[in-house]
Design an enzyme around this catalytic site. Structure first.
Site, PDB file in Angstrom:
ATOM      1  N   PRO A   1       4.849  38.948 -20.464  1.00  0.00           N
ATOM      2  CA  PRO A   1       4.407  39.518 -19.660  1.00  0.00           C
ATOM      3  C   PRO A   1       4.108  38.120 -18.673  1.00  0.00           C
ATOM      4  O   PRO A   1       2.855  38.207 -19.237  1.00  0.00           O
ATOM      5  CB  PRO A   1       3.658  40.790 -19.504  1.00  0.00           C
ATOM      6  CG  PRO A   1       3.674  40.799 -21.216  1.00  0.00           C
ATOM      7  CD  PRO A   1       4.290  40.127 -22.202  1.00  0.00           C
TER       8      PRO A   1
ATOM      9  N   TYR B   1      -9.160  42.216 -16.165  1.00  0.00           N
ATOM     10  CA  TYR B   1      -8.057  42.998 -14.770  1.00  0.00           C
ATOM     11  C   TYR B   1      -8.922  44.867 -14.720  1.00  0.00           C
ATOM     12  O   TYR B   1      -9.596  44.704 -15.819  1.00  0.00           O
ATOM     13  CB  TYR B   1      -6.651  43.021 -14.697  1.00  0.00           C
ATOM     14  CG  TYR B   1      -5.967  41.671 -14.569  1.00  0.00           C
ATOM     15  CD1 TYR B   1      -6.363  41.424 -12.815  1.00  0.00           C
ATOM     16  CD2 TYR B   1      -5.201  41.527 -15.649  1.00  0.00           C
ATOM     17  CE1 TYR B   1      -5.392  39.966 -13.349  1.00  0.00           C
ATOM     18  CE2 TYR B   1      -4.928  40.226 -14.490  1.00  0.00           C
ATOM     19  CZ  TYR B   1      -4.307  39.834 -14.486  1.00  0.00           C
ATOM     20  OH  TYR B   1      -3.856  38.026 -14.101  1.00  0.00           O
TER      21      TYR B   1
END
Length: 760
Positions: A416, A576
């Site tokens: 990703p 995150y």
């Protein structure tokens, strides 16, 4: 003293320490210029030595031959040489790999030869004499070489300048000798009631071998070895490894149980004084010897003197040239020593895989390198790994892999990577071309960037989302292209930026906050800014808001399933939102979602469960984690193992193992494949499939990781930015055109290198 060098300048040189490194430098310096006045101080007697055999590489021997052919001839006449490595498993099986090319001699013989060479050249050798302090010698000598070992007094006295660090490790080992002459490098692994022990052995002469017995300190203590003197320890080792020794005795030489210390120094020289060998650096014995490094140091230091304007300039040039080589060796040694510290986690591997894992533990020997050394050995490994019916010579990376109902054509994953190219969260033609090109490029699995579950979940204004019907349709278009035009699978990664949100596009300033007019409020488990003093302080999430966010993740998962994605990944890494719940550095909550690791896991597991409930049963789910925070007080590998085990218990099919980016003051240990040991630990301790990432760029490393059982899949990011067809090109470079790789029909003409003169 004058430290200026000219072509005719003769130097007064003081060498502290009469080990191989100090003696060899003294001989080289005196041979280089007989006018140099070279004195060696050694506190021990000339005949004193510790340990038994010394292993030298072909590279080191080549350097000795070039620098001093007479010394090389003398040394080479008494080398023990061998090519094989034997790996002995606890069940008695032995796996042998050839083509390695070792040379060793006795430490006593090496010292005697170097002493004789020094005397012949006119070096002043002073045994049983304590050297004056380096600072005192520097006042009367042009160059002071501190080769005074791992406990260097010179380094200690100059600690403010050299800034040393000593990393004491978790194993104990004892250095012994035997009259059994091994015919190969020996690794014996022994299971005992106290834990796993290992023996390292190699020949060093026609009548003797070195034996090193090593084990974790807790095993050493449970076995009672911490209570034994030298002779009792020798007797205990003879009994433990009686089969390996074949009835032969062990002998000591002031042998003690030692905890290895890795020595590093920020600086190697101070004015005209320089550290050499173990005083400057150490590397674990399992990849060679400190003697080898010290003698290579001596070669490089002597070579730096001619032509330099001053001694100080020569020392700067020496350190500049030598430090990268040493640091590379230390990285390999660190990987090797950590492998042996954690050896027990590999004992459930098939024997052939355990042996390959051991051989490639330092990453210096790889799949392709071993194939050159011993092609028959590697061919047998390939057959074992690929299984019955697979074509002969199938590279490990081109074997299929199954997760639930999904079978990937090969083990390569496009990692990703945020593209920051969306508008209002909508993927567009850029994303179609980006992901489509990499699917056409041969990878087994192509992953989206982190797709955000709500507008306020984005990192930047350019991040994609999956909170609307329009976004679902746009993603469906990309999925349909990948499925219709390639043999790749495509995975969806879902996440929430948390306190790292509302920042600029990467090329406008990584992690720099947006202007207030464009920003949105950010949230986190605790009101702690990612970059203190810069950007927003996030709002602490309430239990009610956590419930709403959980439903946003579930809703995005439903949309992903409807769009046709093959795999779903929950992003719990890189600081995150979910990652910041997991780390004690970012989660300071005192409610049910903070405190212990079990509590910090609570909300991420709730989110995972909500997604798993709506995600199709036959499609796999994975979780990306940061396996270490690279910061004091943060999560480390044991925490990562526990986190992975918790997600696995909740139904995760694989763990995607990254590291760091959780706090802004992290201190990562960058290097080749630097994150893969964490994937290795999770795979072999939790027994769950893993995706390895982190500075992996070659197909050789991909094959090595997979064949050794350190990873099941390998994700590559930057290599796929450089070359969308990385996997196809990896197949071509390996001359592989069998299963696991499929050139698209329009590209098939490019699968072979064009030949001049042929019609294209």
């Amino acid at each position: 003293m004058c430290s200026e060098l000219t072509r005719e300048a003769a130097l007064r040189i003081a060498v502290i320490g009469g080990g191989p490194g100090g003696l060899y430098f003294a001989a080289l310096a005196k041979r280089q210029d007989p006018g140099h006045e070279v004195t060696v101080w050694e506190r021990n007697a000339a005949g004193d030595t510790f340990g038994f055999g010394v292993v030298l590489s072909d590279e080191t021997l080549g350097g000795i031959e070039e620098a001093d052919p007479e010394l090389y001839t003398e040394l080479a006449a008494g080398f023990a040489r061998w090519d094989d490595i034997d790996v002995h498993l606890p069940d008695g099986r032995v796996f042998t790999s050839g083509g390695h090319g070792f040379a060793a001699t006795s430490r006593r013989r090496l010292l005697d030869t170097l002493q004789a060479r020094c005397r012949a050249l006119g070096v002043d050798l002073r045994f049983r004499t304590e050297a004056p302090p380096a600072a005192e010698l520097a006042r009367t000598h042009d160059l002071v070489v501190a080769a005074d070992g791992v406990r260097s007094r010179t380094r200690t006295a100059g600690a403010e300048v050299y800034r040393p660090t000593l990393d004491t490790r978790r194993c104990r080992y004892i250095w012994l000798g035997t009259d059994l002459v091994f015919d190969a490098f020996q690794f014996h692994v022994l299971r005992t009631e106290h834990g796993v022990m290992q023996l390292h052995g190699y020949p060093y002469s026609a009548d003797g071998s070195t034996v090193i017995v090593e084990m974790r300190e807790d095993v050493w203590r449970r076995a009672g070895l911490d209570l034994l003197d030298e002779q009792q320890s020798i007797a205990a080792c003879e009994k433990l490894f009686a089969d390996a020794l074949g009835g032969h005795a062990l002998r000591g030489n002031d042998s003690r149980w030692i905890a290895f210390a890795t020595v590093r120094n920020a600086v190697w020289h101070d004015g005209t004084t320089v550290l050499l060998g173990d005083a400057a650096h150490t590397a674990h014995f399992s990849i060679g010897s400190g003697t080898k490094l010290a003698m290579e140091d001596a070669l490089a230091l002597a070579a730096s003197l001619p032509g330099a304007a001053s001694v100080s300039e020569a020392l700067t040039a020496y350190e500049t040239e030598r430090r990268p080589v040493v640091e590379s060796t230390q990285r390999a040694a660190q990987a090797s020593l950590e492998w042996f510290e954690n050896l027990d986690q590999y004992l459930e591997q098939p024997g052939w895989q355990f042996a390959f894992n051991l051989l490639t533990r330092s990453r210096r020997i790889t799949y392709d390198n071993l194939r050159l050394r011993d092609p028959g050995y590697v061919a047998a490994l390939e057959t074992e790994f690929a299984g019955p019916g697979a074509p002969t010579g199938t590279p490990p990376m081109f074997t299929p892999f199954r997760l639930r109902g999904l079978t990937l054509r090969n083990r390569v994953v496009v990692s990703p990577m945020d593209m920051y190219s969306a508008e209002d969260g909508l993927p567009n033609d850029f994303h179609l071309v980006h992901l489509g090109a990499r699917a056409l490029g041969g990878a087994g699995l192509v992953m989206t960037e982190m797709v955000c579950v709500a507008p306020e979940a984005r990192i930047t204004l350019g991040c994609t989302g999956l909170w609307s019907d329009e976004q679902q349709a746009a993603w469906g278009r990309i999925v349909d292209f990948v499925h219709g035009s390639s043999g790749a699978a495509i995975g969806l990664q879902l996440g929430h930026a948390g306190r790292k949100g509302a920042t600029r596009l990467m090329w406008e300033g990584m992690d720099d906050p947006l202007d207030q007019a464009d920003a949105w409020p950010v949230v986190a488990p605790s009101p702690l800014a990612y970059r203190p003093g810069l950007g927003q302080v996030p709002s602490e999430l309430t239990p009610a808001r956590l419930g709403e966010l959980r439903e946003q993740f579930a809703a995005a998962a439903r949309r992903g399933a409807a769009a046709g994605f093959d795999l779903l990944e929950l992003h719990c890494a890189h600081g995150y939102l979910l990652s910041s719940f997991l780390s004690p550095l970012t989660n300071h909550r005192t409610d049910a979602y903070g405190g212990s690791l079990e509590a910090r896991l609570r909300w991420p597991l709730e989110v995972f469960d909500a997604m798993r409930e709506v995600w199709p049963e036959d499609r796999p789910m994975t979780v990306r984690v940061s396996a270490t925070d690279w910061a004091a007080g943060g999560n480390e590998v044991d925490d990562a193992v526990a986190i992975a085990a918790a997600f696995t218990a909740h139904g995760a099919d694989a763990i995607d193992v990254s590291t760091g980016q959780v706090v802004s003051d992290e201190r990562p240990a960058y290097g080749r494949s630097y994150q893969t040991p964490f994937a290795d630990a999770i795979r072999n301790r939790v027994r769950v499939p893993v995706v390895a990432v982190g500075a992996v760029s070659s197909w050789d490393d991909v094959n090595s990781l997979i064949l050794a059982g350190r990873a099941d899949l390998v994700a590559l990011g930057r290599p796929h930015l450089y070359d969308p067809a990385w996997t196809l090109h990896a197949a071509a470079e390996q001359e592989w055109s069998g299963p696991g790789v499929d050139w698209p029909l329009p590209y098939r003409a490019g699968s072979r290198r064009p030949q001049t003169g042929r019609k294209q």
